[in-house]
Each structure stands twice: as C-alpha cells, then as structure tokens.
Write an enzyme that holds these catalytic residues in place. Structure first.
Site, PDB file in Angstrom:
ATOM      1  N   LYS A 175       0.832  -1.207   0.000  1.00  0.00           N
ATOM      2  CA  LYS A 175       0.000   0.000   0.000  1.00  0.00           C
ATOM      3  C   LYS A 175       0.867   1.258   0.000  1.00  0.00           C
ATOM      4  O   LYS A 175       0.650   2.176  -0.792  1.00  0.00           O
ATOM      5  CB  LYS A 175      -0.911  -0.015   1.226  1.00  0.00           C
ATOM      6  CG  LYS A 175      -1.913   1.111   1.220  1.00  0.00           C
ATOM      7  CD  LYS A 175      -2.811   1.060   2.440  1.00  0.00           C
ATOM      8  CE  LYS A 175      -3.795  -0.090   2.328  1.00  0.00           C
ATOM      9  NZ  LYS A 175      -4.402  -0.444   3.592  1.00  0.00           N
ATOM     10  N   ARG A 202      -3.378   2.914   8.642  1.00  0.00           N
ATOM     11  CA  ARG A 202      -3.722   1.614   8.037  1.00  0.00           C
ATOM     12  C   ARG A 202      -2.482   0.745   7.812  1.00  0.00           C
ATOM     13  O   ARG A 202      -1.398   1.249   7.549  1.00  0.00           O
ATOM     14  CB  ARG A 202      -4.447   1.825   6.707  1.00  0.00           C
ATOM     15  CG  ARG A 202      -5.684   2.718   6.882  1.00  0.00           C
ATOM     16  CD  ARG A 202      -6.639   2.624   5.757  1.00  0.00           C
ATOM     17  NE  ARG A 202      -6.103   3.110   4.498  1.00  0.00           N
ATOM     18  CZ  ARG A 202      -6.698   2.930   3.335  1.00  0.00           C
ATOM     19  NH1 ARG A 202      -7.816   2.231   3.258  1.00  0.00           N
ATOM     20  NH2 ARG A 202      -6.170   3.414   2.248  1.00  0.00           N
ATOM     21  N   GLY A 211      -8.014  -7.543   4.864  1.00  0.00           N
ATOM     22  CA  GLY A 211      -8.881  -7.636   6.037  1.00  0.00           C
ATOM     23  C   GLY A 211      -8.265  -8.311   7.249  1.00  0.00           C
ATOM     24  O   GLY A 211      -8.924  -8.487   8.260  1.00  0.00           O
ATOM     25  N   MET A 244      -5.468  -7.353   9.021  1.00  0.00           N
ATOM     26  CA  MET A 244      -4.864  -6.476  10.035  1.00  0.00           C
ATOM     27  C   MET A 244      -5.768  -5.265  10.285  1.00  0.00           C
ATOM     28  O   MET A 244      -6.857  -5.180   9.755  1.00  0.00           O
ATOM     29  CB  MET A 244      -3.463  -6.068   9.584  1.00  0.00           C
ATOM     30  CG  MET A 244      -2.501  -7.250   9.595  1.00  0.00           C
ATOM     31  SD  MET A 244      -0.840  -6.789   9.162  1.00  0.00           S
ATOM     32  CE  MET A 244      -0.949  -6.570   7.405  1.00  0.00           C
ATOM     33  N   ARG A 255      -3.651  -1.502  -6.217  1.00  0.00           N
ATOM     34  CA  ARG A 255      -2.783  -2.693  -6.156  1.00  0.00           C
ATOM     35  C   ARG A 255      -3.191  -3.643  -7.273  1.00  0.00           C
ATOM     36  O   ARG A 255      -4.320  -3.564  -7.782  1.00  0.00           O
ATOM     37  CB  ARG A 255      -2.897  -3.384  -4.798  1.00  0.00           C
ATOM     38  CG  ARG A 255      -4.279  -3.875  -4.494  1.00  0.00           C
ATOM     39  CD  ARG A 255      -4.373  -4.494  -3.118  1.00  0.00           C
ATOM     40  NE  ARG A 255      -5.766  -4.718  -2.778  1.00  0.00           N
ATOM     41  CZ  ARG A 255      -6.218  -4.910  -1.564  1.00  0.00           C
ATOM     42  NH1 ARG A 255      -5.397  -4.908  -0.543  1.00  0.00           N
ATOM     43  NH2 ARG A 255      -7.490  -5.130  -1.341  1.00  0.00           N
ATOM     44  N   HIS A 279      -3.164 -43.547  -1.636  1.00  0.00           N
ATOM     45  CA  HIS A 279      -3.537 -44.170  -2.897  1.00  0.00           C
ATOM     46  C   HIS A 279      -4.721 -43.454  -3.537  1.00  0.00           C
ATOM     47  O   HIS A 279      -4.707 -43.101  -4.715  1.00  0.00           O
ATOM     48  CB  HIS A 279      -3.880 -45.642  -2.632  1.00  0.00           C
ATOM     49  CG  HIS A 279      -4.322 -46.378  -3.839  1.00  0.00           C
ATOM     50  ND1 HIS A 279      -5.647 -46.515  -4.172  1.00  0.00           N
ATOM     51  CD2 HIS A 279      -3.617 -46.966  -4.820  1.00  0.00           C
ATOM     52  CE1 HIS A 279      -5.734 -47.185  -5.302  1.00  0.00           C
ATOM     53  NE2 HIS A 279      -4.516 -47.476  -5.717  1.00  0.00           N
ATOM     54  N   ARG A 337       2.371 -47.416 -14.022  1.00  0.00           N
ATOM     55  CA  ARG A 337       2.369 -48.305 -12.847  1.00  0.00           C
ATOM     56  C   ARG A 337       1.711 -49.615 -13.268  1.00  0.00           C
ATOM     57  O   ARG A 337       0.480 -49.698 -13.335  1.00  0.00           O
ATOM     58  CB  ARG A 337       1.596 -47.671 -11.696  1.00  0.00           C
ATOM     59  CG  ARG A 337       2.296 -46.491 -11.013  1.00  0.00           C
ATOM     60  CD  ARG A 337       1.433 -45.978  -9.864  1.00  0.00           C
ATOM     61  NE  ARG A 337       2.137 -45.086  -8.967  1.00  0.00           N
ATOM     62  CZ  ARG A 337       1.991 -43.746  -8.961  1.00  0.00           C
ATOM     63  NH1 ARG A 337       1.198 -43.168  -9.829  1.00  0.00           N
ATOM     64  NH2 ARG A 337       2.648 -43.009  -8.096  1.00  0.00           N
ATOM     65  N   ARG A 363       7.191 -49.219 -15.351  1.00  0.00           N
ATOM     66  CA  ARG A 363       7.795 -49.680 -14.105  1.00  0.00           C
ATOM     67  C   ARG A 363       7.336 -51.104 -13.799  1.00  0.00           C
ATOM     68  O   ARG A 363       6.147 -51.419 -13.899  1.00  0.00           O
ATOM     69  CB  ARG A 363       7.382 -48.768 -12.948  1.00  0.00           C
ATOM     70  CG  ARG A 363       8.000 -49.220 -11.645  1.00  0.00           C
ATOM     71  CD  ARG A 363       7.578 -48.347 -10.496  1.00  0.00           C
ATOM     72  NE  ARG A 363       6.165 -48.520 -10.168  1.00  0.00           N
ATOM     73  CZ  ARG A 363       5.542 -47.788  -9.250  1.00  0.00           C
ATOM     74  NH1 ARG A 363       6.199 -46.837  -8.610  1.00  0.00           N
ATOM     75  NH2 ARG A 363       4.272 -48.001  -8.984  1.00  0.00           N
ATOM     76  N   SER A 413      14.728 -41.984 -12.334  1.00  0.00           N
ATOM     77  CA  SER A 413      13.496 -41.217 -12.113  1.00  0.00           C
ATOM     78  C   SER A 413      13.263 -41.148 -10.604  1.00  0.00           C
ATOM     79  O   SER A 413      13.199 -42.186  -9.936  1.00  0.00           O
ATOM     80  CB  SER A 413      12.317 -41.891 -12.813  1.00  0.00           C
ATOM     81  OG  SER A 413      11.148 -41.174 -12.547  1.00  0.00           O
ATOM     82  N   ASN A 427       7.582 -39.771  -3.795  1.00  0.00           N
ATOM     83  CA  ASN A 427       6.617 -40.194  -2.759  1.00  0.00           C
ATOM     84  C   ASN A 427       7.344 -41.083  -1.755  1.00  0.00           C
ATOM     85  O   ASN A 427       7.314 -40.852  -0.544  1.00  0.00           O
ATOM     86  CB  ASN A 427       5.460 -40.986  -3.370  1.00  0.00           C
ATOM     87  CG  ASN A 427       4.702 -40.195  -4.416  1.00  0.00           C
ATOM     88  OD1 ASN A 427       4.691 -38.968  -4.371  1.00  0.00           O
ATOM     89  ND2 ASN A 427       4.101 -40.876  -5.367  1.00  0.00           N
ATOM     90  N   CYS A 486       8.920 -38.688 -10.923  1.00  0.00           N
ATOM     91  CA  CYS A 486       7.562 -39.188 -11.177  1.00  0.00           C
ATOM     92  C   CYS A 486       6.727 -39.277  -9.918  1.00  0.00           C
ATOM     93  O   CYS A 486       5.625 -39.804  -9.941  1.00  0.00           O
ATOM     94  CB  CYS A 486       7.602 -40.520 -11.912  1.00  0.00           C
ATOM     95  SG  CYS A 486       8.401 -41.829 -10.976  1.00  0.00           S
ATOM     96  N   TYR A 526      13.149 -33.978 -17.140  1.00  0.00           N
ATOM     97  CA  TYR A 526      11.687 -33.927 -17.272  1.00  0.00           C
ATOM     98  C   TYR A 526      11.010 -34.105 -15.922  1.00  0.00           C
ATOM     99  O   TYR A 526      11.625 -34.582 -14.966  1.00  0.00           O
ATOM    100  CB  TYR A 526      11.180 -35.001 -18.243  1.00  0.00           C
ATOM    101  CG  TYR A 526      11.321 -36.421 -17.751  1.00  0.00           C
ATOM    102  CD1 TYR A 526      10.316 -37.015 -16.985  1.00  0.00           C
ATOM    103  CD2 TYR A 526      12.445 -37.178 -18.050  1.00  0.00           C
ATOM    104  CE1 TYR A 526      10.453 -38.316 -16.520  1.00  0.00           C
ATOM    105  CE2 TYR A 526      12.579 -38.478 -17.593  1.00  0.00           C
ATOM    106  CZ  TYR A 526      11.574 -39.040 -16.834  1.00  0.00           C
ATOM    107  OH  TYR A 526      11.704 -40.315 -16.360  1.00  0.00           O
TER     108      TYR A 526
END
Ligand code: PEP
Ligand code: MG
Length: 908
Positions: free
Chosen positions: A27, A97, A106, A108, A347, A473, A593, A647, A798, A802, A865, A885
């Site tokens: 601001k 402000r 909104g 603060m 803004r 899953h 998979r 895989r 790769s 997970n 992956c 990739y």
C-alpha cells in the site's frame, strides 16, 4: 544521518516508489508511486516494515529516530493539506492503516478519523458546516479506536458492547440505519461509548490527538501478529518475519453529503477477466461501510455514471492510466469528497484462474505486455490453471446447500473438482451400477482405497475417504484420473455391513445423493449440479476450439509456455488416461504403474500369489502375459513413438490379497482354492504368511522381482513383445523399463539382467531389434547416496519422491494425516512434504543423486515421477536442479508446462 524510518507522500511527490514494497509494504509503495505520478492522493507517510520487525522483537519499543521522523512527516502533511492536527480551528484528521509486502486483505487493523476530541469535533462542525457529519465521524472514531486500540471486550453474552448501544439507540429512535440517527442521539452514543471504555479499561478515552495517533500506530503494528494474520500467512506461505508497514494519511470524507461517495473498484472483472471498470460504491458514506455490508452498495458499472458523471469519468480515466502504468488489472479504493476524486489505494488485483488467463492473454493482445511477462507466476499462478479443467459447482447452488445445512464435514482437498452423485461403498457395486447405466453419477465412499478399488474409482465421478493423506492411494489415483477427491474426512463413520455413511446426526445410505467439492474439501448431503469445463469439452472433442474463447486463451498461454520451458513434461498414466495425457500435451509417459493394469485380472494375479513353487508361479504368470502385452501395445500405440517408462511390479502383494479381502468377500477363499488347486486352509495360511507389519518397507519393489524372477521376466517379455507388435503395425516405439525401489547396485543388476535377457529372446524370435533402455527409480535414500555406482548400469533415473519423502523423513505417506495438520499449524514444517518437495532434506538427497549419477554417466537422463512432479514449487526446484523432465498426473500437465516455463524465465 539517522536511518530513514518514515517516508512521506502527497502533493505530487514522494520519498518512495513502487519498487520499495519490501520497505513500505504494497500500500505504501503504491501510494508513493501514485503521488509521484500525479494522481490525487491525500498526503501522508509510511512507517517502514523494519520498524514493525524491531517493534515486535523489542517489547513494543520503536527504533531511535522514529518519533522525530513521524513528527516531521506530520508537519509536512499539515503543510500540504492546509490543516493542523489537533487544531480547534482547522483540524486535520488522520487514518492509520496496515500494509504488508503481500496484501493480506482484512487481516490487520485500521483506525480512521484520528484527531477527534471534544474540541476538534466543534471545529469540524464549523469547518464542514455539517454537525451531523462531525458527530457521526466522532462516533465512528470512538468505536473503532475502542475496539482496535483499547481492546474493548465482548460481554458475557458475547455481544460487542458498542453494537449493543447502537442497536438500542436505533431501536429507541425507531430507525433502521445509523445514518438516520440525529445529532443528539449521536452525542448520547459517544458518551455511552466512552463510559464503556472507562468501565472496562479504568481510564478515560484519550483526548490528546498525539496519544491517539501513537496508540493507532502501535495497534497496527501489533495486528501483524494477531491470529487471523498468522493463519493467513501460513496458508499463503508469507514469512512471519516480514512485518507490516503503517500508513498514516490525511482523511478525506465520503460522508459529507450527496456529492460525496466512497468505493472499491477493479479495472477489469476479477472473476472472469472481462474488461471494464466495475465495483461497489456508496453515496454519503465512509470506506468501512462498503466492506462491512451495513448498507448494500451500488454497482459502479451500473449507476455511478448516472449518479456522479464527472467523478465516474475521472475514475474511469484514472483506472486506465493506472493499468497502463502498472501493466496489470488494478484494484482501487477511492473517495469522492464534494465532487473531488481522491485515490486511497491501488494494487494488482486478486483474480481467479479464469480471470488470470484472460487478463494475461488480453494484455498481450493489447500490446501492454509480452508473452514472457504474461506467464509471470504473479499473473497466473500455475496451480490456478486447474480451475479451467475441473467441473464446477454453480456458486449459487452451493450457497443454497450451505444455507440449507447440507454441509456434512470437511476433509483434505486432494483432487480438485466438484462431483455429485449417489453414494456407493464398494468397487463392485460401482461397476455394477455403471454397467446398468453408463450415465449414472456415483461418488465412491471408502474408509481407504487400494488398487482393487480402481474399477470403482474409474466409474465414479468423485472419491471420498475417511482415512489417508494427500499422497494416499486414493488421492494420487484420483488426481491421475482427474477425479474430484477428498481424503481423510475423519468424521465419516462408514459401515460396510449396513451400507451407511454417518456424520454427527446425519446418515446416508448407499444410493443417497452426496456432493463433494475437491477444491475446498467440503462434503455435502444431497445433489449440487455440476458442469464440465469448456477446456475439457474441447480436449475431449465434444466442442470445437473455435466455439470456446476460454479454450483459445488457454491454448495460447500453453503455447507461450512451451516456447519458454526447458523441462520436458510427461504423464503418470497407463490406460485410457494416456490418451487424455497426450491431449494435455504429455511428451511421453514418465511412469506406467503396471500394478494398475492388473486390476481386471485379479484371479490370475491371486493365483500367482498363492503359488508356492516356481513352476506353479510360472503357470499363473503365463496367463497374465497376454493381458499385459495387450495393455502395453495399446499404450505404445497411443504414445506414437514418444518415450514410455514402464515400471515393473512395485506394491506389496497383500494389496491384491489379504485377510481384508477374504473377510469382505465371502466365498473368495473357496474360489481361490479351486483356481489354484489348493485347499481353503492353504489359501488362509498363504495369506497370513504374506501379512507384513510394515508393508511399505517390506517385500515390495524390486525385492519382489529378485525373489520371483519369473514375474519380472513375464513383464519384460510382455513389454518387448508389445514393442515388436507396435513396430510391426507401423508405429514408432520407445520403451524404457524401470526397476522400482532399488537401494543396492546389485539389486539393479539382478533385475536388469532378467530384463535384457527377455529383450534378447523376444528380438531374436521376432527378428527385430528395438532400441530400449533400462533405468531405475531413485526412491530410497541409499539409492541417492550410491547413485554413482547405480548409474554404471542404469541408463536413466526417475526420482520417486513419494517413497523418497517417506523414507527420508521416516513419515508414512499413508499415516501422516493424524499429525500433519497440527505440524502445519505449529509451523513445524513449511508445507505438506508429500505435496511440495522438502528441499533442504529430500531435495538435498536428490542433488546428491543427480551429481552422483552424472559423475558416472555425463548425459544421464533424469526425471521425477512422484506426486511432486505436478507441484509448481517442486517443478521450479526440478528445473534448477537440472532434471530433464517432470512426470505427473494427466490433468496436472498444463500446470507443469506453465510452471516449467516460469522456472526457465525466472532463471533467465
Ligand atoms: C514414488 O514413490 O514417488 C512413486 C512414483 O511410486 P509410487 O507412488 O507408486 O510408490
Ligand atoms: Mg514408489
């Protein structure tokens, strides 16, 4: 000279400018910029964010020099505005402000009308000639200051004592609105407000304007650390260390009569991006009335031109100039005082994904920005592209459901999109219903899902589970399939025997309607209608591209992204979703998979599991070969020569056969005994042998192939036979065989040998040679640490982030839902590590793996992956780390393409 803590603006000049957001907040920086550019801005000053940081670290003490600098700056405002703070003849009133680097709307605090007391209010009456206005302003000031600065508390009935007094005054006066109260009534209210302060705080309401000002400045700095602001920062990843600036500015008044107004406007539509000045305003009102919803505001685009033609023209013109200056849609706040327009804020506006795409596209067409700038993540956050792909609930219909009390519970919003349909509790039931009526809408509701549920997931519109986290899953398969999905809705009580789902007092039976909003995690009873997005309709061939402007703009943005990105983008897909992935722009398959391909052949795979000798296993495995070959042939054909990473079997076998299956499906033991030529007891014994205490760290991944080489051989044979068949049918084909969960070089070598032998046998028999590679997943820490020696054999890597996250953090990807929300709330982790790569930990291991692998094989192709492959922040990391990739669920491909371009542009 002492450090500059205070920056002034107004009267066509300013100390700061738009580049100083870090110091002046958004601001403050923009007020300075507007003043410098000659826009009509009431004079003021900004106290820097550094002061806030110092103040909160030093027990609310200001750094040296702040007091003097504030006093000097105040003198400058007085000079510019021709009024004096605290004067009983010509009083200057101030607003105070907040304003952080990133807007936190909104969250603060704000105090208006500072400087009013018994004396100045009298002067204000004389000066304005409007007694009611002066007392109304004073009433507002005492109320706001009492709330924000003095912290007046609610009473035992949780009522705000100020609101109680106001309500009673309106009731006594027999009026509906505050603006209908008379001067005497307002005076009475002010004295009652002051009495509340005296009673609660044991002190008089401050009369001294300077004391009021410092109270307000302190309260704004304090509000950086209020609960709302802290929670907001956590949600949007804004660092707690930034602090807010405080802006003190001369008040201008929108409540001085019918030639006055106050409003907020946008230079284009923030919901859909349509050009044109629009927004809300109120005649004869102060700013907070517009947002507080006390009076219903009027629409700028509908009536402002008629109400105030001059002001409308000026605002419209200011909006255009600001847009041209900032080269982006602006969100402005303004006040019209006696016909004169004042700008209080500008803004870059917040916008939906739909609006983001349209605005970026249109600004390029209008010649305001170039395509590189259009892709800036501040203009189009990559994740927001999602909104263009997902079916959506109609906002009004959802609100109706909320109002009608249909909201049941919320869970983790794991797969964006909206779905409504009939509750179905098992995959079999889902399939049976879909077979009967292919158009039926179903929502599969499970405690958790396993590969066996895939059939049900495929035909369901949405998936809802009571357990599991964002990379469970259910979540990853849903995202891959592009289904709306909510996981971990722990309040759900699912009773499979009685076929019911209960939450609190509500019970739904199988077949009852349910609606889930995968954007927000909300679960509703009943049906909320949805419709597919236009982009999806075009990609699915149900709509012509030329009939959809939304699609055309989306497609333009994607083509610009492709021009700039360096990372390739592949898909995690294995069946029908592969064609969709290609439509989304996949440049290959990064993860097929294979276990997902087994779901239609559970009898055969279960026979394989039950086999106790290599011969029996071979027999079972031989039955699976033709199915696998057919699936791979289809996949290769769909990908038409693009690389396909397949895989080998990865999950623990008990996911296909366990006590749970035997319990849930009566008669299964008998059926399997017959198929495998063993007794029922043998079936149960074998199943309990397979039981593992910690299956994720058990007999899975390449460990299966090492112990049961016939499975690897069958899969490899199917892959190469399919490759030969594809080639012979005239299509290009490029298979990449991937070994999962490797930790030791010897594991890789063992499995690679089986694969290469199978390839040799198939090629010799067919008299055809097809180029292929054998590589590995890097998904346990040892593989990253020993990447140099693993790369001696592996032709590509790769990252399976997970499992790599699970094993590096020692946090189960399926069980972290019970503590992760609290970890996030307590800022123990900066983000969900299963959604965004933990760069210092998992990322560090990845870098070690990349460096190790490429030290052995200079041009080693490396991808990712895990689910992180479709997360914009993680994609940026992958670009910087030098990956070739990323591979992600089909529907995240557009996001990954854009994020990859953003990473490349940011890297220069
Ligand atoms: C991984 O671990 O990141 C991965 C892609 O494999 P999965 O999720 O199938 O274990
Ligand atoms: Mg894995």
């Amino acid at each position: 000279m002492a450090q500059q803590h205070v920056y002034t603006f107004g009267g066509q000049s300013a100390d700061g400018d738009r580049t100083m957001k870090n110091t002046l907040g958004g601001k403050g920086a923009n007020l300075a910029e507007m003043a410098k550019q000659g826009f009509p801005v009431p004079a003021g000053f900004t106290i820097t964010t550094d002061v806030c940081v110092h103040y909160s670290k030093n027990d609310r003490q200001y750094p040296e020099g702040v007091k003097e600098q504030v006093e000097a700056a105040l003198g400058k405002i007085e000079e510019t505005m021709g009024a004096k703070f605290g004067s009983d003849e010509n009083p200057l009133l101030l607003s105070c402000r907040s304003g952080a680097r990133e807007s936190m709307p909104g969250m603060m605090d704000t105090v208006l009308n500072i400087g009013l007391n018994e004396k100045t209010v009298a002067a204000l009456i004389k000066q304005s000639g409007d007694e009611r206005f002066a007392w109304d302003s004073y009433r507002r000031f005492v109320q706001m200051y009492g709330d924000v600065v003095l912290g007046v508390e609610r009473d035992e009935q949780n009522e705000d004592p100020f609101e109680t007094i106001l309500d009673k005054a309106r009731e006594d006066a027999g009026v509906e609105y505050d603006y209908e109260l008379t001067v005497d009534q307002l005076k009475d209210i002010v004295s009652k407000f002051k009495a509340v302060v005296k009673e609660q705080k044991g002190r008089d309401f401050p009369e001294d304007p300077m004391e009021q000002l410092w109270g307000a400045i302190g309260a704004v700095f304090d509000s950086w650390d209020n609960d709302r602001a802290v929670v907001y920062r956590r949600q949007y990843g804004i660092p707690h260390e930034w602090g807010t600036a405080t802006n003190v500015q001369a008040m201008v008044f929108g409540n001085l009569g019918d030639d006055c107004a106050t409003g907020v406007g946008l230079t284009r539509n923030g919901a859909d991006g349509t050009p044109g000045f629009n927004g809300d305003y109120l005649i004869n009102a102060q700013g907070e009335d517009v947002v507080a919803g006390i009076r219903t505001p009027k629409r700028i685009e509908e009536t402002l031109e008629k109400d105030m033609p001059e002001a409308y023209r000026e605002l419209n013109d200011i909006g255009k100039r600001l847009e041209a200056h900032y080269k982006d849609i602006q969100d402005i706040e303004f006040t019209v005082q006696k016909g004169k327009v004042w700008m209080l804020q500008t803004r870059n506006a917040k916008r939906t994904g739909f609006a983001a795409v349209r605005i970026a596209h249109d600004l390029v067409e209008e010649g305001v920005i170039d395509s590189k700038e259009a892709l800036n993540p501040r203009r189009i956050p990559a994740d927001d592209l999602n909104q263009l792909l997902q079916p959506i609930f109609n906002t009004a219909d959802k609100k109706k459901a909320q109002d009608a009390g249909q909201l049941l519970t919320t869970g983790i919003n794991a797969g964006p999109g909206a779905a409504s349909g009939k509750v179905v509790l098992t995959a079999e039931a889902a399939e049976a219903q879909a077979n009967k009526d292919p158009d039926v809408s179903l929502v599969l509701v499970r405690k958790e899902t396993s590969p066996e549920d895939l059939r049900g997931m495929r035909v369901a519109k949405g998936i809802l589970t009571a357990q599991g986290g964002a990379s469970s899953h259910a979540a990853l398969v849903s995202r891959q399939m592009g289904k709306a999905c909510i996981v971990g809705a722990q309040e759900l009580q699912i009773n499979y025997a009685q076929k019911t789902v209960s939450v609190g007092g509500t019970t739904l039976k199988e077949g009852d309607d349910i609606s889930i909003d995968g954007f927000t995690g909300e679960v509703f009873a009943g049906l909320i209608p949805t419709s597919p997005s236009e982009v999806m309709q075009v990609l699915d061939g149900e709509m012509k591209a030329e009939d959809s402007e939304t699609y055309q703009r989306y497609s333009k943005i994607m083509s610009w992204a492709d021009e700039h990105r360096k990372l390739n983008v592949r898909a995690n897909a294995e069946s029908d979703d592969a064609a969709e992935a290609v439509a989304f722009g996949a440049e290959g398959i990064g993860l097929c998979r294979t276990e997902h391909m087994f779901f239609g052949h559970l009898d055969e795979i279960r026979e394989m599991i039950l086999a106790e000798t290599a011969e029996a296993r071979q027999k079972a495995v031989d039955q699976l070969l033709p199915f696998q070959k057919e699936d791979f042939t289809k996949l290769f054909t769909t990908l038409a020569g693009k690389p396909v990473t397949i895989r080998l079997l990865d999950p623990p076998l008990h996911e296909f056969l366990s006590d749970r299956h035997l319990e849930e499906e009566p008669g299964l033991d008998e059926k399997l005994a017959k198929i495998a030529g063993v007794t029922k007891e043998d079936v149960h014994r074998r199943v309990s042998e397979l039981h593992e205490l910690n299956p994720m760290l058990g007999h899975r991944g390449c460990r299966l192939g090492v112990v049961y080489p016939e499975v690897t051989r069958m899969q490899a044979t199917a892959i190469f036979e399919a490759a030969v068949a594809t080639k012979q049918a005239g299509h290009e084909v490029f298979p990449e065989v991937m070994i999962p969960l490797v930790g030791f070089k010897t594991e890789f070598e063992n499995q690679a040998a089986v694969v290469r032998e199978a390839a040799k046998a198939v090629f010799e028999k067919a008299g055809v040679e097809i180029p292929y590679t054998v590589g590995t997943m890097i998904e346990i820490p040892r593989a990253a640490l020993r990447a140099d020696e693993i790369a001696e054999g592996a032709e590509f890597f790769s990252f399976g982030t997970n499992d790599l996250t699970q094993t590096t953090l020692g946090i189960s990807r399926d069980d972290y839902g019970s503590f992760m929300p609290q970890y996030r709330e307590m800022d123990i982790v900066p983000a969900d590590p299963f959604q965004t790569i933990d760069q210092p930990g998992v990322g560090r291991l990845m870098k070690i793996g990349i460096e190790g692998g490429r030290s052995t094989r200079k041009d080693l192709k490396i991808g990712i992956c895990g689910e992180h492959g479709g997360d914009p922040k993680s994609v940026m990391f992958c670009h910087d780390a030098g990956l070739n990739y990323v591979s992600c669920s089909p529907r995240r491909i557009p996001i990954a393409r854009l994020a990859a371009a953003q990473a490349a542009i940011a890297a220069g």
